[in-house]
Design a protein around this motif. Structure first.
Motif, short mmCIF file in Angstrom:
data_model
loop_
_atom_site.label_atom_id
_atom_site.label_comp_id
_atom_site.label_asym_id
_atom_site.label_seq_id
_atom_site.Cartn_x
_atom_site.Cartn_y
_atom_site.Cartn_z
N THR A 141 0.85 -1.18 0.00
CA THR A 141 0.00 0.00 0.00
C THR A 141 0.90 1.23 0.00
N SER A 142 0.80 2.06 -1.02
CA SER A 142 1.58 3.31 -1.03
C SER A 142 1.07 4.21 0.08
N ASN A 143 1.79 5.29 0.36
CA ASN A 143 1.31 6.21 1.39
C ASN A 143 -0.07 6.74 1.05
N ALA A 144 -0.26 7.15 -0.20
CA ALA A 144 -1.58 7.70 -0.60
C ALA A 144 -2.67 6.64 -0.44
N GLN A 145 -2.36 5.42 -0.86
CA GLN A 145 -3.34 4.33 -0.72
C GLN A 145 -3.64 4.03 0.75
N MET A 146 -2.59 4.09 1.57
CA MET A 146 -2.78 3.83 3.00
C MET A 146 -3.72 4.86 3.63
N TYR A 147 -3.48 6.13 3.33
CA TYR A 147 -4.35 7.17 3.91
C TYR A 147 -5.79 6.96 3.48
N LEU A 195 -7.26 4.24 2.34
CA LEU A 195 -7.81 2.99 2.88
C LEU A 195 -8.22 3.14 4.35
N LEU A 196 -7.37 3.80 5.12
CA LEU A 196 -7.68 3.98 6.55
C LEU A 196 -8.89 4.89 6.72
N LYS A 197 -8.95 5.94 5.89
CA LYS A 197 -10.10 6.86 5.99
C LYS A 197 -11.39 6.17 5.56
N ARG A 198 -11.30 5.35 4.51
CA ARG A 198 -12.50 4.63 4.06
C ARG A 198 -12.95 3.62 5.12
N THR A 199 -11.98 2.97 5.74
CA THR A 199 -12.31 2.00 6.79
C THR A 199 -13.01 2.70 7.96
N ALA A 200 -12.46 3.83 8.38
CA ALA A 200 -13.06 4.57 9.50
C ALA A 200 -14.46 5.06 9.13
N ALA A 201 -14.66 5.44 7.86
CA ALA A 201 -15.98 5.91 7.42
C ALA A 201 -16.99 4.77 7.41
N LYS A 202 -16.53 3.61 6.95
CA LYS A 202 -17.41 2.44 6.90
C LYS A 202 -17.82 2.01 8.31
N LEU A 244 6.63 -4.82 6.90
CA LEU A 244 5.57 -5.81 7.15
C LEU A 244 4.59 -5.33 8.23
N GLY A 245 5.11 -4.74 9.30
CA GLY A 245 4.26 -4.28 10.39
C GLY A 245 3.24 -3.26 9.92
N ARG A 246 3.69 -2.38 9.04
CA ARG A 246 2.80 -1.37 8.46
C ARG A 246 1.63 -2.05 7.73
N GLN A 247 1.95 -3.06 6.91
CA GLN A 247 0.89 -3.75 6.17
C GLN A 247 -0.03 -4.51 7.12
N LEU A 248 0.56 -5.16 8.12
CA LEU A 248 -0.28 -5.92 9.06
C LEU A 248 -1.28 -5.01 9.78
N LEU A 249 -0.85 -3.81 10.12
CA LEU A 249 -1.76 -2.90 10.82
C LEU A 249 -2.86 -2.39 9.89
N ILE A 250 -2.52 -2.20 8.63
CA ILE A 250 -3.55 -1.80 7.65
C ILE A 250 -4.57 -2.93 7.48
N TYR A 251 -4.10 -4.17 7.42
CA TYR A 251 -5.03 -5.31 7.32
C TYR A 251 -5.84 -5.45 8.61
N ILE A 258 -8.39 1.09 20.99
CA ILE A 258 -7.24 0.61 20.23
C ILE A 258 -6.79 1.68 19.24
N HIS A 259 -5.51 2.02 19.28
CA HIS A 259 -4.97 3.03 18.36
C HIS A 259 -3.90 2.38 17.48
N LEU A 260 -4.06 2.49 16.17
CA LEU A 260 -3.08 1.90 15.25
C LEU A 260 -2.40 3.01 14.44
N LEU A 261 -1.08 3.13 14.62
CA LEU A 261 -0.29 4.04 13.78
C LEU A 261 0.48 3.15 12.80
N ALA A 262 -0.09 2.98 11.60
CA ALA A 262 0.49 2.01 10.66
C ALA A 262 1.88 2.44 10.22
N SER A 263 2.07 3.74 10.02
CA SER A 263 3.40 4.20 9.62
C SER A 263 3.86 5.39 10.44
N MET A 264 4.91 5.18 11.20
CA MET A 264 5.52 6.27 11.97
C MET A 264 6.56 6.99 11.11
#
Ligand SMILES: *[C@@H]1O[C@H](CO)[C@@H](O)[C@H](O)[C@H]1NC(C)=O
Ligand SMILES: *[C@@H]1O[C@H](CO)[C@@H](O)[C@H](O)[C@H]1NC(C)=O
Ligand SMILES: [Zn+2]
Length: 430
Positions: free
Chosen positions: A26-32, A34-41, A91-98, A123-129
């Protein structure tokens, strides 16, 4: 030619609906997005918020899951998971996105375990620091990214060496009787050095919320390490350097390692080092010592116990490995999150029933206190056994209780304290 495209369905049973996750990078743009869409859903149980920006201006975006997003609830423990602190450990970044997508979908589908977790935990997930470092590593990709490129932030600062070194202060002062080792202040000298914006943002975040436990996800080994990361002997680079909470840390590390598909296996040689004697966990400084790490800072500056999860030998696995890695780690991630409901929690109040903020909870034999949050609530990760607990607060009497925590507890024991006001009674002239 042709993108490898993994559209995988986690099928519960043929009739039941299932969570669909795309196991790709997931690129940075895709990650943002995806996370926003997930939170909206899942807006009834989720929201995103930014804790700051990276050096190059990218958001450090957190997705939160709980039954009342955006607020702390009395006695509800808060946890965080942080990925991609080293930008090339991906890998950790992807796992948190999943994980974010999984939590959202499974909650909606009525998964009782996930609902219980989210209903009782924040629960707070920071996928990419370190999204800037990721950008660099991802440009090279799985085949060409080496051990170092993209590890640091855009200012070439290694974020896991950039936190205030409170561990040295602790070692220097630990023999004085009244030295308190909880909430050690950040020394002024720290601010004269270079503080990365990513480090600063995370420090502010760590201080702002009453986190109880945390995991920082890395790569390059397959092991859990836990504080202290900095050796108690400056001349010894590999030296067992336990915190007063050695037992609780070990238990936390075991929780992840044992629920992981292979981490606690008895294979002697994985990525070079060997952890079979301790079945996949190790004290950080005994592995290799370093100062300025995030986990030591969490422990000595706040109430939060943080472990470091090394997810595997390959820092940048091939895309085909992402789904197998999710399967290897899913149960470990869930067990880790659930394990915050261990030990003891409660509220410290005055005789009028008002919560006391900043009261101290100490445990006899463990030289590390925790303090109460805004409304007087506290959480103390503790192993089973008999404990003498004492609550104190400035201007109040102290109260001690003897508490037995049975082995069979499947949620935190509840111990409340009521403290009486003491001290000089001031008589004001009328
Ligand atoms: C979680 O909370 C929601 C909203 O209050 C409720 O409808 C649901 O039944 C709860 N689930 C579990 C497993 O407790
Ligand atoms: C684990 O591996 C070591 C080294 O190969 C061996 O000596 C030991 O017996 C093994 N332990 C178990 C429980 O299999
Ligand atoms: Zn790392």
């Amino acid at each position: 030619d042709g993108d490898l495209f993994y559209l995988l369905m986690l099928i519960l049973s043929p009739e039941e609906p299932s969570t669909i996750i795309q196991f790709t990078y997931t690129s940075n743009a895709q990650m943002y997005s995806l996370l926003k869409r997930t939170a909206a859903k899942c807006s009834h149980i989720s929201q995103v918020y930014s804790i700051g920006r990276s050096t190059e201006g990218r958001d450090l975006l957190v997705i939160e899951f709980t039954d009342n997003p955006g607020q702390h609830e009395l006695l509800e423990p808060e946890i965080k998971l942080v990925g991609n602190m080293h930008g090339n450990e991906v890998l950790g970044r992807q796992l948190l996105i999943y994980l974010a997508q999984y939590l959202c979908s499974e909650y909606i589908l009525g998964n009782q375990r996930i609902q219980t977790l989210i209903n009782t935990t924040r629960i707070h997930l920071l996928a990419s620091m370190n999204p800037d470092g990721y950008e660099l590593a991802a440009a090279e990709g799985h085949l060409f990214n080496g051990w170092i490129s993209g590890r640091a932030n855009a200012q070439n600062i290694d974020l896991n060496r950039n936190f205030p070194d409170l561990t040295s202060l602790f070692y220097r002062n630990r023999r004085s009787r009244h030295y308190r080792i909880d909430h050690i202040p950040i020394p002024d000298a720290y601010w004269f050095g270079k503080v990365a914006p990513e480090t600063y943002a995370v420090m502010k975040w760590i201080r702002a919320l009453p986190f109880v436990q945390s995991a920082s996800l890395h790569g390059g080994e397959l092991v859990i390490s836990y504080p202290f990361d900095f050796s108690r002997d400056v001349h010894e680079e590999k030296m067992f350097s336990p915190t007063p909470d050695e037992q609780a840390f070990k238990q936390l590390a075991r929780t992840y390692a044992d629920a992981h598909a292979t981490m606690s296996n008895n294979d002697t040689d994985r990525c070079g080092a060997s952890f079979y004697r301790t079945r996949g966990i190790i004290n950080g400084a005994l592995w290799y010592s370093f100062a300025g790490g995030m986990s030591d800072f969490n422990y000595l500056h706040t109430n939060c116990l943080e472990i470091t999860v090394e997810l595997g030998c390959d820092k940048f696995p091939s895309e085909a490995e992402l789904y197998p890695e999710w399967k290897r780690n899913k149960e470990a991630l869930l067990s880790f999150m659930e394990s915050v409901h261990r030990g003891i929690k409660g509220v410290v109040k005055d005789t009028d029933g008002n919560g006391i903020k900043g009261a101290t909870i100490s445990i006899r034999g463990i030289r590390k206190d925790v303090t109460t949050a805004e409304d007087g609530d506290y959480w103390r990760l503790l192993n089973p056994g008999t404990h003498i607990m004492t609550a104190t607060a400035k201007g109040f009497s102290r109260v001690s209780k003897r508490v037995h925590l049975p082995h069979t507890m499947n949620k935190a024991g509840r111990v409340d304290f009521v403290l009486e006001k003491v001290g000089p009674v001031l008589h004001h002239p009328v």
